[in-house]
Each structure stands twice: as structure tokens, then as C-alpha cells.
Design an enzyme around this catalytic site. Structure first.
Site, short mmCIF file in Angstrom:
data_model
loop_
_atom_site.label_atom_id
_atom_site.label_comp_id
_atom_site.label_asym_id
_atom_site.label_seq_id
_atom_site.Cartn_x
_atom_site.Cartn_y
_atom_site.Cartn_z
N ARG A 101 0.84 -1.19 0.00
CA ARG A 101 0.00 0.00 0.00
C ARG A 101 0.88 1.25 0.00
O ARG A 101 1.94 1.27 0.65
CB ARG A 101 -0.85 -0.03 1.27
CG ARG A 101 -1.80 1.13 1.45
CD ARG A 101 -2.96 1.03 0.52
NE ARG A 101 -4.10 1.81 0.96
CZ ARG A 101 -5.16 2.03 0.19
NH1 ARG A 101 -5.22 1.54 -1.05
NH2 ARG A 101 -6.18 2.72 0.64
N THR A 402 -9.91 0.54 -9.63
CA THR A 402 -9.02 -0.55 -9.21
C THR A 402 -9.15 -1.75 -10.13
O THR A 402 -10.06 -1.82 -10.95
CB THR A 402 -9.33 -0.96 -7.75
OG1 THR A 402 -9.18 0.17 -6.94
CG2 THR A 402 -8.48 -2.06 -7.23
N THR A 420 -4.12 -0.90 -7.41
CA THR A 420 -4.89 0.30 -7.77
C THR A 420 -4.02 1.53 -7.85
O THR A 420 -2.89 1.54 -7.34
CB THR A 420 -5.98 0.52 -6.69
OG1 THR A 420 -6.87 1.55 -7.11
CG2 THR A 420 -5.38 0.92 -5.35
N SER A 464 -10.10 -0.84 1.17
CA SER A 464 -11.18 -1.83 1.21
C SER A 464 -10.83 -3.06 0.39
O SER A 464 -11.67 -3.96 0.24
CB SER A 464 -12.46 -1.22 0.64
OG SER A 464 -12.83 -0.10 1.38
N GLY A 484 -13.49 -1.67 -6.84
CA GLY A 484 -14.71 -0.95 -6.48
C GLY A 484 -14.74 -0.24 -5.15
O GLY A 484 -15.80 -0.16 -4.52
N1 GLU Z 1 -8.46 3.15 -2.96
C1 GLU Z 1 -9.45 2.12 -2.87
C2 GLU Z 1 -9.14 1.17 -1.74
O1 GLU Z 1 -8.01 0.99 -1.41
C3 GLU Z 1 -9.49 1.34 -4.10
C4 GLU Z 1 -9.82 2.24 -5.23
C5 GLU Z 1 -11.17 1.98 -5.73
O2 GLU Z 1 -11.47 0.83 -6.01
O3 GLU Z 1 -11.91 2.90 -5.88
O4 GLU Z 1 -10.01 0.60 -1.18
#
Ligand code: GLU
Length: 587
Positions: A101, A402, A420, A464, A484
Site C-alpha cells: 500500500r 481498481t 490500484t 477496502s 470498487g
Molecule cells: N483506494 C481504494 C481502496 O483501497 C481502491 C480504489 C477503488 O477501487 O476505488 O479501497
């Protein structure tokens, strides 16, 4: 997590969703033997098979597919971002995870996204250097290859370098994503040059080459991850963050990243989150992703019901309510584990799930948002005295982007990988000379806190992402994951319920209309769902749908069949359909 309609302003629009289906060149479902792969990109799936055919293992093939996705799906992922990889190692019979991350630069503070004490405008922060986290993808790939792979960067990046150099045909979805982000992309000279033609989206059918990205990959192939984190590429990244390459007459806020931020970036090997469900061992991603814990808590709540014996709408009612309760806890407790002492053991306890389950009315939708529970009495470590005050977390925008894919090999190794750059097109900044987009992952922090997901120096914003591997009797049974934003969690959860409880084969479990309840006022549903018989049965129990239906998460899965074959399953329709391939087809 404001209403999704807001989210659309900075990314996805319904026009993508309502595209006519292209003729499918590659299958979304394949069964056979040897290795298997399911991704949203035909080129990426082919890259994985190419590496498997050359004797690479699932980890090698995963990096090859990921690198190719960085070329063909540059708006959802790439080396300018980060992600989470869950790996089943057949020889060791264990599951490990690689957290790569993005981190906040050392310059970050809890007030970095505040102006005059108030949260800054979300979209302004997205399209700027301020939102860019220190990218983790290359270090993640390095750890994966170095520890668990069998090939070098040079070998696994070769297919992606080919696609970037030779070019690939831009599809409808690609072109629409650019169109939806024209305003963001027009800000930056490098991005406009790559993806716009006279200020407009590159049209479908164009053969797009990305020589600069091929160069970036070549340098990594030659010098390893250091080529990214030190030297000219690192300097170009820092320069792009701190002095974004603006187009004439445009402006964007600058970030504050240093070469030390890049040189110091580390991926983390973490133990997976584990729970059991209907005789399966479910392994998911731990913090800083909220994915694994939230899916596991919701499954633990659902385990107390005989969903199989119920009418579908009744089972879905319980799925929605379980998800609502799990999300209340997610929002209250989860964040970067190096900064936040979350009561994970309590959240994962079956007894705690029973307490949460007791709050559900079997026949009626809850009418208010769920409050977080108190998992502390269920912690193994009862000595914890410092417990966070219950606070209503500020709900930030979370978006729908993502990519997720999954690969296995002939020896039984399995990878479930979500990565992502956050929003479609991330920050919108293409690094000069290197052709990849920088993420806007730091907008996953809650701009104004409160804890646990407040921005801090070096911290990873809560995610997420929920790449998942399920075992049965100690052997891989299936994988699942999705893109998502926060809907990733509900897509994974609903697909597991569809597959294990409602008895759908995996392709139907993925294809079924999605309902996403994230402890919000009205659940998000996909276009065409409201008004269906199923929706009406749920409405009769008091469920409500958000006003703007939208496509939710293009998932990918593998199923390991009892006869020894493997079935790779991708999307038939969402995002234009994906590609599932096996090394040796059973048909
Ligand atoms: N940044 C989101 C996450 O880490 C993922 C990006 C997305 O799917 O919109 O959960």
C-alpha cells in the site's frame, strides 16, 4: 464514503456502464488443467499464460499480468500505485500476504487536507500532487518475485514491455474512461499528450503505444526495484509530485514528497485474516485494508443462519444487514495497524458475531444507521485499557476503481491480487519520461479524522481491497476479489454467499446483480435491479436503493474442482468483459 453519486463527479459515469457489449474475443469462463488466470484484460491474461508456459509459477505470472494491466488498464492500476497480494504457497501449505500500500510522505500531518480547519475540496485534492502516496507496487512485485517467485524482473516484465512497445487496441471502456476524466487529464501536459487527441479522449480502435512506460519497465528489468526507488526515475516521480507537469494555463496543488520517502518505502509481509465459513477456511487481507476483517465479520454473522434453506430475498436481507453491521465496525476501528491498535481479535470472534447477529430483525430492514459494537470484551488480550472513544467517523468519498485478478499454477500455488491507483486515472499526473500515472491514494484517508484513518506521516490510508483465497480440507477451493472502493467488500461477500449459500456456480455468482450496503442511507444497486421481483421482495422488508444505480466491481475468480481441474471465471459484461484462460483446456 459520501453517496456514490458524488463519487461519480471525479470518476466513473454511467455512460461507461451502459455501453453496448463488445463481441467477446476471449472467454470469461475456462476450465482445464495446469495453471489458470482470470483478469479484466485479454493481454494481461495472455501474459500470465505465457509466463506459466515458460515454466514460471503463479507468482511470476501474477507480476507479468499486473505489469500488462499497467499498460492496458492504466487508469485503474500500475507502478504509480499500490496494492495487496494474497498468496497460497502449495509447498508450505500456508497463506501469506504482501502489503504494498502507498504511504503518506514524511511531510504529512493530520491537518494536511484541512484548510482553515475545514476539509479541502475532494476533487481538487485528487487532481494534484498532494494526493500522491509513495508508490508501493514495484517493491511489492520485488518481494513477491524475490521470496516466492522463480523468475527475474527481466523475464516477467517482457510480455508487458512487448504490449507497451507494439501497442494495443483501445477499447470502448478505455476511451470512455479517458472521456470521463478529460478535465483532470487536460491539467497535465504529459497526460494530455498520452491519452488525449486535440484535447479529446483517444478514440476506440486507436492502437496505443506507450514507449515511456516500456522504458520504465526496461529500467526495472535491468536494475530491479532500485531503478524505481532511487536514481533518475525516483527523481522524476518526486519532481512530478512537487511540481506537477501542468498544461498551459492550468493549475494544480503541489505535493511534498522527497527522495528519502521513496528510498525508505517498504512492503510488508503480513499474516492473512482468517475465518471459517460453512467448512471453508477463508483467508483475506489484513489491515491497512479493512477488506479481510470486514468480510470475515460479516460471514461470521451470516454463519448463524441457514441461508441455503431460505428464499433468496430472505437470505439477501440478512446479507445486507450483516454487511451494515460489519461496516459500522470497520469505520470505527480499522486503519493502518502500525498506527492504530484495532481490536481485530474481538471483531473476528464468533461470539462477538453472535452478539452483532442478535441486532438483526429477520424480517425487517433496519431503519437507522448501525452503531459500532464493542468488540473489546471479545479480545484475547483483556489487558487493553486504552480504548478509542466511540466516534461517528466522517464518511469520505470512496470510489469504484481498481483492478483485481487471480492466477494459479500447475503446482497448486495461487495468487489473489488487487491493486490500484485509486480514482480512475489516479491523480491524473503521468510521470514525465516514464509514461505511468501517479496514484491519488492519500484521498483514502479521512480528511478531518477522527482516528483511526486520519492522515499521518508514513501512514498507509485504510483500504477496502479484499483479495481472498478459500481453502477446504487444507486445499485451495476458490479465490475471489473485486475492484470498487468500499463496494469491494460487499462484492466479495455477496459472491461468497451466492456461491456457497445460494448454490450458484461461480460464473452466475459473479454475474448476479450486486447489492452493496455499507451502513449508508440506501444500498447501492446496479442498473436494472430496482423493480425486479427480487428487489421488490427486499423492498417489502423495508430496503431502499440509492437513486443512482451503478455498475459495481468487475470481479475475477478461480474454482478448484473436485476432479482436479480448475475453472477460471471473469466478467461476461461488466467493464466490457474479462478474459479467463487455462493452460490446458478441458474441452
Ligand atoms: N483506494 C481504494 C481502496 O483501497 C481502491 C480504489 C477503488 O477501487 O476505488 O479501497
Amino acid at each position: 464514503m459520501k453517496p456514490i453519486a458524488k463519487t461519480l463527479a471525479c470518476g466513473l459515469s454511467l455512460s461507461i456502464i451502459l455501453q453496448p457489449l463488445p463481441l467477446l474475443a476471449a472467454p470469461p469462463v475456462s476450465t482445464g488443467t495446469g495453471g489458470a488466470v482470470a483478469t479484466i484484460s485479454e493481454e494481461a491474461s495472455k501474459s500470465a499464460i505465457e509466463i506459466l508456459n515458460k515454466g514460471g509459477n503463479a507468482i511470476d505470472a501474477a507480476v507479468a499480468a499486473a505489469a500488462t494491466l499497467g499498460v492496458t488498464d492504466p487508469f485503474s492500476c500500475g507502478i504509480g500505485g499500490g496494492g495487496f497480494m494474497v498468496i497460497y504457497l502449495a509447498k508450505d501449505k500456508r497463506v501469506i500476504t504482501i502489503d504494498h500500500r502507498e504511504t503518506a510522505p514524511a511531510s504529512f500531518t493530520p491537518s494536511s487536507f484541512l484548510k482553515d480547519g475545514k476539509p479541502m475540496d475532494f476533487d481538487t485534492v485528487v487532481a494534484s500532487g498532494m494526493s500522491v502516496g509513495v508508490p508501493g507496487t514495484v517493491r511489492g512485485w520485488h518481494e513477491a518475485l524475490d521470496r516466492y517467485g522463480s523468475m527475474s524482473f527481466r523475464q516477467v516484465l517482457a510480455p508487458a514491455i512487448n504490449v507497451a512497445t507494439r501497442g494495443f487496441k483501445v477499447g470502448e471502456t478505455f476511451s470512455h474512461l479517458v472521456a470521463e476524466n478529460e478535465t483532470k487529464f487536460q491539467n497535465f501536459s504529459t497526460t494530455s499528450a498520452l491519452y488525449l487527441r486535440n484535447g479529446k479522449a483517444v478514440p476506440a480502435g486507436t492502437v496505443l503505444r506507450n514507449q515511456a512506460m516500456a522504458r520504465a519497465y526496461r529500467e526495472i528489468a535491468a536494475r530491479g526495484e532500485k531503478a524505481f526507488y532511487e536514481g533518475p526515475m525516483a527523481e522524476a516521480i518526486v519532481e512530478a509530485v512537487n511540481h506537477p507537469p501542468l498544461a498551459a494555463g492550468k493549475s494544480a496543488a503541489a505535493g511534498n514528497m522527497t527522495l528519502a520517502d521513496l528510498a525508505n518505502y517498504e512492503a510488508r509481509i503480513r499474516q492473512p485474516v482468517h475465518t471459517t465459513y460453512r467448512g471453508y477456511d477463508i483467508y483475506g487481507m489484513p489491515q491497512p485494508s479493512s477488506g479481510g476483517v470486514t468480510v470475515a465479520e460479516a460471514l461470521n454473522i451470516l454463519e448463524g443462519y441457514d441461508l441455503k434453506a431460505m428464499p433468496r430475498a430472505q437470505a439477501e436481507h440478512l446479507y445486507i444487514e450483516a454487511s451494515r453491521l460489519a461496516f459500522a465496525d470497520r469505520n470505527a476501528y480499522l486503519g493502518d495497524p502500525e498506527y492504530v491498535d484495532a481490536p481485530v481479535a474481538g471483531l473476528l470472534s464468533k461470539q462477538y458475531a453472535a452478539q452483532r447477529r442478535a441486532l438483526i430483525d429477520n424480517g425487517r430492514a433496519s431503519t437507522a444507521l448501525a452503531a459500532a459494537g464493542d468488540p473489546y470484551p471479545f479480545q484475547n488480550d483483556q489487558s487493553i485499557t486504552l480504548r478509542p472513544q466511540q466516534q461517528q467517523a466522517v464518511r469520505m468519498q470512496e470510489s469504484l476503481h481498481t483492478t483485481h485478478f487471480t492466477v494459479s499454477d500447475k503446482d497448486g500455488n495461487v495468487v489473489s491480487y488487487t491493486f490500484t491507483i485509486e480514482s480512475w486515472g489516479g491523480s491524473g499526473i503521468v510521470v514525465p519520461g516514464y509514461g505511468f500515472l501517479l496514484n491519488n491514494e492519500l484521498t483514502d484517508f479521512d480528511f478531518s479524522g477522527p482516528r483511526p484513518n486520519v492522515p499521518e506521516a508514513g501512514k498507509r490510508p485504510r483500504s477496502s481491497m479484499a483479495p481472498t483465497i478459500a481453502l477446504k480440507n487444507g486445499k485451495p477451493a476458490f479465490t475471489i476479489g473485486s475492484p470498487g472502493g468500499a463496494t469491494i467488500i460487499t462484492t466479495v461477500l455477496q459472491t461468497i454467499v451466492n456461491y456457497l449459500d445460494l448454490g450458484m456456480p461461480m460464473d452466475q455468482a459473479i454475474e448476479a446483480p450486486r447489492i452493496s450496503e455499507r451502513n449508508i442511507e440506501a444500498s447501492t444497486v446496479e442498473p436494472g435491479y430496482a423493480g425486479s421481483d427480487n428487489a421488490r421482495a427486499l423492498e417489502a422488508m423495508g430496503h431502499k436503493w440509492g437513486e443512482k444505480p451503478e455498475q459495481i466491481g468487475a470481479a475475477n475468480a478461480l474454482v478448484f474442482n473436485p476432479d482436479g481441474t480448475v475453472t477460471a471465471v471473469s466478467e461476461a459484461k461488466r467493464l466490457g468483459g474479462g478474459t479467463a484462460l487455462v493452460q490446458r483446456s478441458a474441452h
